[in-house]
Design a protein around this motif. Structure first.
Motif, PDB file in Angstrom:
ATOM      1  N   MET A   1      65.440  22.546  10.569  1.00 55.94           N
ATOM      2  CA  MET A   1      64.662  21.507   9.991  1.00 55.94           C
ATOM      3  C   MET A   1      65.081  21.032   8.700  1.00 55.94           C
ATOM      4  O   MET A   1      64.099  21.487   7.691  1.00 55.94           O
ATOM      5  CB  MET A   1      63.244  22.132  10.099  1.00 55.94           C
ATOM      6  N   GLU A   2      66.215  20.679   8.397  1.00 58.82           N
ATOM      7  CA  GLU A   2      66.868  20.445   7.321  1.00 58.82           C
ATOM      8  C   GLU A   2      66.464  21.412   5.882  1.00 58.82           C
ATOM      9  O   GLU A   2      66.133  21.340   4.871  1.00 58.82           O
ATOM     10  CB  GLU A   2      65.964  19.113   6.727  1.00 58.82           C
ATOM     11  N   GLY A   3      66.849  22.708   6.462  1.00 55.73           N
ATOM     12  CA  GLY A   3      66.804  23.719   5.422  1.00 55.73           C
ATOM     13  C   GLY A   3      65.413  24.200   5.281  1.00 55.73           C
ATOM     14  O   GLY A   3      65.121  25.188   4.462  1.00 55.73           O
ATOM     15  N   TYR A   4      64.419  23.564   5.854  1.00 57.75           N
ATOM     16  CA  TYR A   4      63.100  24.347   5.705  1.00 57.75           C
ATOM     17  C   TYR A   4      62.416  25.217   6.460  1.00 57.75           C
ATOM     18  O   TYR A   4      63.007  25.166   7.916  1.00 57.75           O
ATOM     19  CB  TYR A   4      62.108  23.043   5.711  1.00 57.75           C
TER      20      TYR A   4
ATOM     21  N   LEU B   1      49.405  27.047   7.122  1.00 61.35           N
ATOM     22  CA  LEU B   1      50.795  26.708   7.426  1.00 61.35           C
ATOM     23  C   LEU B   1      51.496  26.366   6.101  1.00 61.35           C
ATOM     24  O   LEU B   1      51.152  25.417   5.485  1.00 61.35           O
ATOM     25  CB  LEU B   1      50.622  25.732   8.515  1.00 61.35           C
ATOM     26  N   LEU B   2      52.402  27.219   5.680  1.00 61.52           N
ATOM     27  CA  LEU B   2      52.974  27.075   4.744  1.00 61.52           C
ATOM     28  C   LEU B   2      54.403  26.637   4.914  1.00 61.52           C
ATOM     29  O   LEU B   2      55.226  27.136   5.825  1.00 61.52           O
ATOM     30  CB  LEU B   2      53.399  28.365   3.743  1.00 61.52           C
ATOM     31  N   VAL B   3      55.303  25.788   3.937  1.00 57.48           N
ATOM     32  CA  VAL B   3      56.426  25.313   4.129  1.00 57.48           C
ATOM     33  C   VAL B   3      57.341  25.720   2.903  1.00 57.48           C
ATOM     34  O   VAL B   3      56.998  25.422   1.726  1.00 57.48           O
ATOM     35  CB  VAL B   3      56.290  23.825   4.055  1.00 57.48           C
ATOM     36  N   TYR B   4      58.425  26.312   3.151  1.00 57.23           N
ATOM     37  CA  TYR B   4      59.383  26.783   2.193  1.00 57.23           C
ATOM     38  C   TYR B   4      60.666  26.119   2.419  1.00 57.23           C
ATOM     39  O   TYR B   4      61.248  25.774   3.291  1.00 57.23           O
ATOM     40  CB  TYR B   4      59.638  28.320   2.362  1.00 57.23           C
ATOM     41  N   GLN B   5      61.399  25.942   1.184  1.00 57.46           N
ATOM     42  CA  GLN B   5      62.778  25.632   1.043  1.00 57.46           C
ATOM     43  C   GLN B   5      63.381  26.800   0.175  1.00 57.46           C
ATOM     44  O   GLN B   5      62.928  26.785  -1.021  1.00 57.46           O
ATOM     45  CB  GLN B   5      63.387  24.243   0.539  1.00 57.46           C
TER      46      GLN B   5
END
Length: 236
Positions: free
Chosen positions: A1-4, A49-53
């Motif tokens: 997912m695009e590096g996420y 729900l946490l999103v990281y890059q």
């Protein structure tokens, strides 16, 4: 997912570092709020729900899972709370995709019990998730559902009391509990041409001062659009 990458945690499992990062992102995008109020709101949420890059937190959504009895039958509710993605990462799909997958897991725990997504919407971008994900939802600009409206009114009145006006479908707190920073609140010329955005602006003209539109959608396979359906049932 695009590096996420994403992670789902119980709210009680969030570390102090993560809580500080969440607060920093939220307060950079919302006005009329502070860290104390943000953290107090966490106490009535179930999961994050946490999103990281590259191991850096760039966004999150909070929600509460609970049960109700509606018209003498059990229903389950996913009540969405604060949702924010750092402006530099707008356009990523990891949060939405993971949220749909998690909602599908929740549905499969008790597939026989109706599952509803209940949310109060601060801005047009969040409202647009409803037509993107689903076919029937409340409120809709051309296909109203009185069944959904009745349940939405009942849930909102129970949660927000006199701050909720069933006539307008809007929660108007006596003082804003957080509204989008002016820099992020207004739709672009491209966005404002969309029917869903125009509808949101008509139905919730007070969004700039923190008024929130009550929305509801049943989460089941037949009500989801193709990509959302695949994520929900776990076939993507």
């Amino acid at each position: 997912m695009e590096g996420y990458v994403t992670e789902i945690l119980k709210v009680a499992e969030l570390t102090e570092t993560t809580l500080s990062d969440m607060s920093r992102i939220y307060l950079a995008h919302y006005d009329s709020c502070d860290e104390e109020r943000f953290r107090n709101d966490l106490t009535v949420k179930t999961e994050a729900l946490l999103v990281y890059q590259q191991r850096e937190l760039v966004g999150f959504t909070l929600y509460a899972l609970y049960r109700e009895t509606w018209q003498e039958s059990p229903v389950r509710i996913i009540y969405s709370g604060d949702t924010v993605v750092d402006h530099a990462h707008w356009g990523q799909q990891a949060l939405a995709f993971s949220w749909l997958s998690r909602a599908g897991q929740i549905k499969r725990y008790e597939p026989e019990i109706p599952l509803y997504w209940f949310l109060i919407v601060k801005g047009h971008r969040t409202y647009r998730y409803l037509p993107t994900f689903s076919r029937v939802f409340h409120p809709h600009w051309s296909k109203p559902s009185m069944d959904l409206k009745s349940l939405a009114d009942w849930l909102a009145k129970k949660k927000f009391g006199t701050d909720y006006d069933p006539g307008s479908g809007v929660v108007a707190f006596k003082q804003s509990r957080g509204h989008l920073n002016e820099a992020y609140a207004h739709p672009t010329s491209k966005e404002v041409s969309k029917e869903a955005v125009q509808f949101f602006l008509r139905r919730n003209p007070g969004y700039l001062r923190g008024e929130e539109l009550v929305c509801l959608c049943e989460l089941h396979e037949e009500n989801l659009r193709p990509l959302a359906q695949r994520l929900f049932i776990g076939t993507r």
